[in-house]
Design a protein around this motif. Structure first.
Motif, PDB file in Angstrom:
ATOM      1  N   PHE A 375      11.776  -4.166 -30.128  1.00 22.13           N
ATOM      2  CA  PHE A 375      13.263  -4.938 -29.465  1.00 22.13           C
ATOM      3  C   PHE A 375      14.069  -5.712 -30.625  1.00 22.13           C
ATOM      4  CE2 PHE A 375       9.590  -5.873 -26.239  1.00 22.13           C
ATOM      5  CZ  PHE A 375       9.799  -4.277 -25.684  1.00 22.13           C
ATOM      6  N   ARG A 376      13.620  -6.274 -31.627  1.00 27.92           N
ATOM      7  CA  ARG A 376      14.223  -6.891 -32.628  1.00 27.92           C
ATOM      8  C   ARG A 376      15.171  -5.695 -33.489  1.00 27.92           C
ATOM      9  NH1 ARG A 376      13.533  -6.779 -37.854  1.00 27.92           N
ATOM     10  NH2 ARG A 376      11.311  -6.205 -37.836  1.00 27.92           N
ATOM     11  N   VAL A 377      14.614  -4.580 -33.716  1.00 30.11           N
ATOM     12  CA  VAL A 377      15.324  -3.387 -34.401  1.00 30.11           C
ATOM     13  C   VAL A 377      16.525  -3.155 -33.482  1.00 30.11           C
ATOM     14  CG1 VAL A 377      15.307  -1.352 -34.993  1.00 30.11           C
ATOM     15  CG2 VAL A 377      13.505  -2.725 -35.782  1.00 30.11           C
ATOM     16  N   LEU A 378      16.264  -2.849 -32.225  1.00 25.09           N
ATOM     17  CA  LEU A 378      17.347  -2.419 -31.302  1.00 25.09           C
ATOM     18  C   LEU A 378      18.235  -3.489 -31.182  1.00 25.09           C
ATOM     19  CD1 LEU A 378      15.305  -0.824 -28.480  1.00 25.09           C
ATOM     20  CD2 LEU A 378      16.468   0.161 -30.381  1.00 25.09           C
ATOM     21  N   SER A 379      17.912  -4.846 -31.129  1.00 26.57           N
ATOM     22  CA  SER A 379      18.802  -5.859 -30.906  1.00 26.57           C
ATOM     23  C   SER A 379      19.830  -5.861 -32.209  1.00 26.57           C
ATOM     24  CB  SER A 379      17.966  -7.264 -30.881  1.00 26.57           C
ATOM     25  OG  SER A 379      18.987  -8.292 -31.124  1.00 26.57           O
ATOM     26  N   GLU A 380      19.350  -5.910 -33.597  1.00 29.21           N
ATOM     27  CA  GLU A 380      19.939  -5.942 -34.520  1.00 29.21           C
ATOM     28  C   GLU A 380      21.075  -4.810 -34.630  1.00 29.21           C
ATOM     29  OE1 GLU A 380      16.981  -5.490 -37.439  1.00 29.21           O
ATOM     30  OE2 GLU A 380      16.771  -7.872 -37.615  1.00 29.21           O
ATOM     31  N   GLU A 381      20.749  -3.606 -33.875  1.00 28.33           N
ATOM     32  CA  GLU A 381      21.778  -2.515 -33.851  1.00 28.33           C
ATOM     33  C   GLU A 381      22.804  -2.899 -32.490  1.00 28.33           C
ATOM     34  OE1 GLU A 381      22.237  -0.357 -36.066  1.00 28.33           O
ATOM     35  OE2 GLU A 381      20.260  -0.668 -37.092  1.00 28.33           O
ATOM     36  N   GLY A 382      22.682  -3.951 -32.047  1.00 24.50           N
ATOM     37  CA  GLY A 382      23.500  -4.131 -30.910  1.00 24.50           C
ATOM     38  C   GLY A 382      23.193  -3.248 -29.590  1.00 24.50           C
ATOM     39  N   ILE A 383      21.844  -2.719 -29.355  1.00 22.39           N
ATOM     40  CA  ILE A 383      21.487  -1.962 -28.408  1.00 22.39           C
ATOM     41  C   ILE A 383      20.765  -2.738 -27.192  1.00 22.39           C
ATOM     42  CG2 ILE A 383      20.220   0.124 -27.725  1.00 22.39           C
ATOM     43  CD1 ILE A 383      20.507   1.015 -30.569  1.00 22.39           C
ATOM     44  N   ASN A 384      21.633  -2.895 -26.031  1.00 14.91           N
ATOM     45  CA  ASN A 384      20.880  -3.546 -24.984  1.00 14.91           C
ATOM     46  C   ASN A 384      19.923  -2.644 -24.198  1.00 14.91           C
ATOM     47  OD1 ASN A 384      20.931  -5.793 -22.960  1.00 14.91           O
ATOM     48  ND2 ASN A 384      21.639  -4.147 -21.766  1.00 14.91           N
ATOM     49  N   ILE A 385      18.837  -3.475 -24.105  1.00 15.78           N
ATOM     50  CA  ILE A 385      17.431  -2.821 -23.243  1.00 15.78           C
ATOM     51  C   ILE A 385      17.577  -2.879 -21.819  1.00 15.78           C
ATOM     52  CG2 ILE A 385      15.139  -2.846 -22.803  1.00 15.78           C
ATOM     53  CD1 ILE A 385      14.995  -3.659 -25.790  1.00 15.78           C
ATOM     54  N   GLN A 386      17.766  -2.001 -21.057  1.00  9.13           N
ATOM     55  CA  GLN A 386      17.966  -2.100 -19.655  1.00  9.13           C
ATOM     56  C   GLN A 386      16.464  -2.216 -18.738  1.00  9.13           C
ATOM     57  OE1 GLN A 386      20.523   1.060 -17.860  1.00  9.13           O
ATOM     58  NE2 GLN A 386      21.878   1.158 -19.908  1.00  9.13           N
ATOM     59  N   MET A 387      15.639  -1.247 -19.125  1.00  7.59           N
ATOM     60  CA  MET A 387      14.428  -1.422 -18.480  1.00  7.59           C
ATOM     61  C   MET A 387      13.230  -1.241 -19.839  1.00  7.59           C
ATOM     62  SD  MET A 387      15.348   1.118 -15.537  1.00  7.59           S
ATOM     63  CE  MET A 387      13.916   1.035 -14.340  1.00  7.59           C
ATOM     64  N   ILE A 388      11.903  -1.713 -19.658  1.00  8.89           N
ATOM     65  CA  ILE A 388      10.875  -1.542 -20.372  1.00  8.89           C
ATOM     66  C   ILE A 388       9.737  -1.038 -19.597  1.00  8.89           C
ATOM     67  CG2 ILE A 388       9.398  -2.884 -22.224  1.00  8.89           C
ATOM     68  CD1 ILE A 388      11.548  -4.876 -22.266  1.00  8.89           C
ATOM     69  N   SER A 389       8.979  -0.296 -20.177  1.00 14.60           N
ATOM     70  CA  SER A 389       7.629   0.188 -19.738  1.00 14.60           C
ATOM     71  C   SER A 389       6.741   0.382 -20.951  1.00 14.60           C
ATOM     72  CB  SER A 389       7.854   1.610 -19.160  1.00 14.60           C
ATOM     73  OG  SER A 389       6.622   2.508 -18.791  1.00 14.60           O
ATOM     74  N   THR A 390       5.586  -0.091 -20.713  1.00 14.81           N
ATOM     75  CA  THR A 390       4.535  -0.081 -21.718  1.00 14.81           C
ATOM     76  C   THR A 390       3.182   0.313 -21.400  1.00 14.81           C
ATOM     77  OG1 THR A 390       3.649  -2.425 -21.234  1.00 14.81           O
ATOM     78  CG2 THR A 390       5.354  -2.306 -22.839  1.00 14.81           C
ATOM     79  N   SER A 391       2.341   0.842 -22.114  1.00 12.19           N
ATOM     80  CA  SER A 391       1.109   1.386 -22.080  1.00 12.19           C
ATOM     81  C   SER A 391       0.161   0.984 -23.515  1.00 12.19           C
ATOM     82  CB  SER A 391       0.751   2.731 -21.855  1.00 12.19           C
ATOM     83  OG  SER A 391       0.865   3.507 -23.095  1.00 12.19           O
ATOM     84  N   GLU A 392      -0.974   1.220 -23.419  1.00 12.25           N
ATOM     85  CA  GLU A 392      -1.841   0.761 -24.627  1.00 12.25           C
ATOM     86  C   GLU A 392      -1.508   1.336 -25.934  1.00 12.25           C
ATOM     87  OE1 GLU A 392      -6.584   0.109 -25.575  1.00 12.25           O
ATOM     88  OE2 GLU A 392      -5.804   2.326 -24.765  1.00 12.25           O
ATOM     89  N   ILE A 393      -0.491   2.466 -26.076  1.00 18.49           N
ATOM     90  CA  ILE A 393      -0.423   3.190 -27.104  1.00 18.49           C
ATOM     91  C   ILE A 393       1.312   3.557 -27.111  1.00 18.49           C
ATOM     92  CG2 ILE A 393      -2.872   3.836 -27.476  1.00 18.49           C
ATOM     93  CD1 ILE A 393      -1.491   7.012 -26.876  1.00 18.49           C
ATOM     94  N   LYS A 394       2.034   2.988 -26.292  1.00 18.16           N
ATOM     95  CA  LYS A 394       3.320   3.401 -26.402  1.00 18.16           C
ATOM     96  C   LYS A 394       4.192   2.225 -25.752  1.00 18.16           C
ATOM     97  CE  LYS A 394       5.227   4.388 -21.851  1.00 18.16           C
ATOM     98  NZ  LYS A 394       4.260   4.447 -20.983  1.00 18.16           N
ATOM     99  N   THR A 395       5.214   2.134 -26.135  1.00 15.09           N
ATOM    100  CA  THR A 395       6.193   1.293 -25.532  1.00 15.09           C
ATOM    101  C   THR A 395       7.670   2.113 -25.415  1.00 15.09           C
ATOM    102  OG1 THR A 395       5.444  -0.710 -26.667  1.00 15.09           O
ATOM    103  CG2 THR A 395       7.881  -0.874 -25.834  1.00 15.09           C
ATOM    104  N   SER A 396       8.177   2.093 -24.071  1.00 12.24           N
ATOM    105  CA  SER A 396       9.365   2.891 -23.848  1.00 12.24           C
ATOM    106  C   SER A 396      10.686   1.732 -23.430  1.00 12.24           C
ATOM    107  CB  SER A 396       9.031   3.894 -22.714  1.00 12.24           C
ATOM    108  OG  SER A 396       8.316   4.725 -23.162  1.00 12.24           O
ATOM    109  N   VAL A 397      11.811   2.158 -23.863  1.00 13.92           N
ATOM    110  CA  VAL A 397      12.802   1.293 -23.273  1.00 13.92           C
ATOM    111  C   VAL A 397      13.891   2.678 -22.576  1.00 13.92           C
ATOM    112  CG1 VAL A 397      12.693  -0.658 -24.864  1.00 13.92           C
ATOM    113  CG2 VAL A 397      13.927   1.514 -25.523  1.00 13.92           C
ATOM    114  N   VAL A 398      14.596   1.865 -21.778  1.00 17.06           N
ATOM    115  CA  VAL A 398      15.710   2.740 -21.108  1.00 17.06           C
ATOM    116  C   VAL A 398      16.934   1.969 -21.634  1.00 17.06           C
ATOM    117  CG1 VAL A 398      17.183   3.240 -18.976  1.00 17.06           C
ATOM    118  CG2 VAL A 398      14.325   3.322 -18.947  1.00 17.06           C
TER     119      VAL A 398
END
Length: 422
Positions: A375-398
C-alpha cells in the motif's frame, strides 16, 4: 519407461513447419523410450476465426442452443490440429493415432463454452500406448451425458492435458508454450522480470486465478488435486535439444515446499485487465442482502471476484463487486431487471476501466507488514486503491486501469523481484 503428456499451444501449432517441429520433438521423447500422449491446441488464430464467423451470422440472442453450436464449431480447430500432428508423426516413422474428446470420452457437464471435466475413460488410450503408438488427443473439449460436444473455455487445452495426465497417472505433464517458464511478472510489462526455476502449487494457483496467462486456473486446480507433476517450458527451443537438458528446463510447479525453493517473501506480481466493477448503492442493510444480489449473478453463471460491503448509514449500505469485463453488461442488465426493483431506492453504477494487481508468495505467511508495504509503494506512486482482497499468500488491489503498468513495475522493484534468487 515413463508415461509423459505433452501439451502444445496454438502458437506452437501455428503452421505446418511448426507442427513438423512438434512432431520431431515428440518423436525424440518417444525414441528415448517414453510412452507419449500429446494434447495440441488449435492452430494459432483458428478458434478466433471460427467464432468470428459465428458472430457474423448470430441473431444476438445467446441461449444454450446458440452456445451448443459454438462448441460444435470451436471444437473443430483442435480436431484439425490433432489430425495434422498425427500425420506429421507418421511421417517421422512413428505409429500415431488422433482422437477427438468425444472418442476418448472426456466426459463433462453441459455448461456449453465453459464445461467442466467429470471423468475420462482411459481404456482406449492405454490399449494404443501398449501397442507402441503415440496418442494425440484434442484439447479444450469433451462430451456431455447427452452426447453433445462441449468446450472447456479459452485455455482449456491446459486443463485437458493435466486431466488426461491425472487419469493416466502420467509421470509428468509438460506444457509447451511461447514463453520459457513462469516469470515474476509479465516481461512485456517489466523487462527485468525473472524466470522462476520452481514455483509452489499454491503460488501458481493464486497467480493463475489472478490473471497470469501462463496456465489456465482449472489446469492448476487439477494438477493440485491429483498431484500431477507439471512443468512449463518453451516450444521454441530447438527440437533436437538434449532431452535431459529439456527435461530440466522451464519452471517446475512443485507440491512440497522444500529447502531448495526460492524463499522470497513475494514470488510474483500478477495482474488482470479483464475486470469491471459494479456497485449497488443504497441497499437495505439486513441479513441475506448479499445473497439476494449475488445469488442472481451466480444463477446466470457469472463469476464474481472481489467483494466489498461498506458500513451501514441510516439502514442502507453500498455493495460492490467485480466481474469479468465480458460479463459486465449482462450482470448490470440482470441486476436492473431482477434485483433493483426489489431494493427500493437502490441504484447501480459501474466502471469498466479498472484492473487488479496482486502480490503472491508463500513467504507472506511468515512475514508481517507485506501488505502495508504494498500500500505504501502504491501511495508513493499516487495510485488510489479502490478495493482490497487478501488471502494467506496473496494481496490484491483494484485500481484505475491506467496505472496498471506503473503499479506492476513499482511493486516488482520494491519487493526485489528483479534481483537473482539467493
Amino acid at each position: 519407461m515413463a508415461l509423459i503428456v505433452h501439451k502444445y499451444g496454438g502458437t506452437s501449432m501455428g503452421s505446418t513447419e511448426r507442427i513438423r517441429n512438434v512432431a520431431k520433438r515428440v518423436a525424440k521423447w518417444a525414441r528415448a523410450g517414453h510412452q507419449m500422449i500429446v494434447v495440441p491446441s488449435a492452430m494459432s488464430g483458428e478458434t478466433n476465426r471460427l467464432l468470428g464467423l459465428a458472430k457474423e451470422l448470430a441473431s444476438g440472442k445467446f441461449g444454450d442452443d446458440h452456445n451448443r453450436e459454438l462448441d460444435m464449431l470451436a471444437s473443430t480447430g483442435e480436431q484439425a490440429s490433432s489430425a495434422l500432428l498425427a500425420i506429421a508423426l507418421q511421417a517421422e516413422g512413428l505409429p500415431s493415432v488422433s482422437y477427438a474428446g468425444w472418442q476418448v470420452q472426456v466426459k463433462t457437464d453441459s455448461a456449453f463454452t465453459k464445461a467442466r471435466i467429470e471423468s475420462i475413460d482411459d481404456e482406449r488410450v492405454r490399449s494404443d500406448l501398449d501397442a507402441g503408438k503415440v496418442v494425440v488427443i484434442t484439447g479444450f473439449q469433451g462430451v456431455d451425458e447427452a452426447g453433445n460436444i462441449t468446450t472447456l473455455g479459452r485455455g482449456g487445452s491446459d486443463t485437458s492435458a493435466v486431466a488426461i495426465a491425472a487419469a493416466m497417472k502420467a509421470n509428468e505433464c509438460l506444457i509447451y508454450t511461447d514463453v520459457d517458464g513462469v516469470y515474476t511478472t509479465d516481461p512485456r510489462v517489466e523487462p527485468d522480470a525473472r524466470r522462476l526455476t520452481t514455483v509452489s502449487f499454491e503460488e501458481m494457483l493464486e497467480m493463475a486465478s489472478l490473471g497470469s496467462k501462463v496456465l489456465q486456473i482449472r489446469s492448476v486446480e487439477f494438477a493440485g488435486k491429483y498431484k500431477v507433476p507439471l512443468r512449463v517450458l518453451s516450444s521454441f527451443t530447438p527440437w533436437d535439444i538434449d532431452i535431459n537438458e529439456e527435461a530440466k528446463s522451464g519452471t517446475l510447479i512443485t507440491f512440497e515446499e522444500d529447502e531448495n525453493m526460492e524463499q522470497a517473501v513475494v514470488s510474483g506480481i500478477a495482474f488482470n485487465r479483464d475486470e469491471a466493477k459494479i456497485s449497488v448503492l443504497g441497499v437495505p442493510d439486513k441479513p441475506g442482502i448479499a445473497y439476494h444480489i449475488l445469488g442472481a449473478i451466480a444463477d446466470a453463471n457469472i463469476e464474481v471476484d472481489v467483494i466489498i460491503q461498506n458500513l451501514s448509514k441510516d439502514g442502507r449500505t453500498d455493495f460492490s463487486f467485480t466481474v469479468h469485463r465480458n460479463d459486465y453488461a449482462k450482470a448490470v442488465d440482470l441486476l436492473k431487471a431482477k434485483v433493483l426493483p426489489t431494493l427500493g431506492e437502490a441504484d447501480i453504477v459501474g466502471d469498466t476501466k479498472i484492473c487488479k494487481v496482486s502480490i503472491v508468495g508463500i513467504g507472506m505467511r511468515s512475514h508481517v507488514g507485506v501488505a502495508s508495504k504494498m500500500f505504501r509503494v502504491l501511495s508513493e506512486e499516487g495510485i488510489n486503491i479502490q478495493m482490497i482482497s487478501t488471502s494467506e499468500i496473496k494481496t490484491s488491489v483494484v485500481i484505475d486501469e491506467k496505472y496498471m503498468e506503473l503499479a506492476v513495475r513499482a511493486l516488482h522493484k520494491a519487493f526485489d523481484l528483479d534481483q537473482p534468487a539467493a
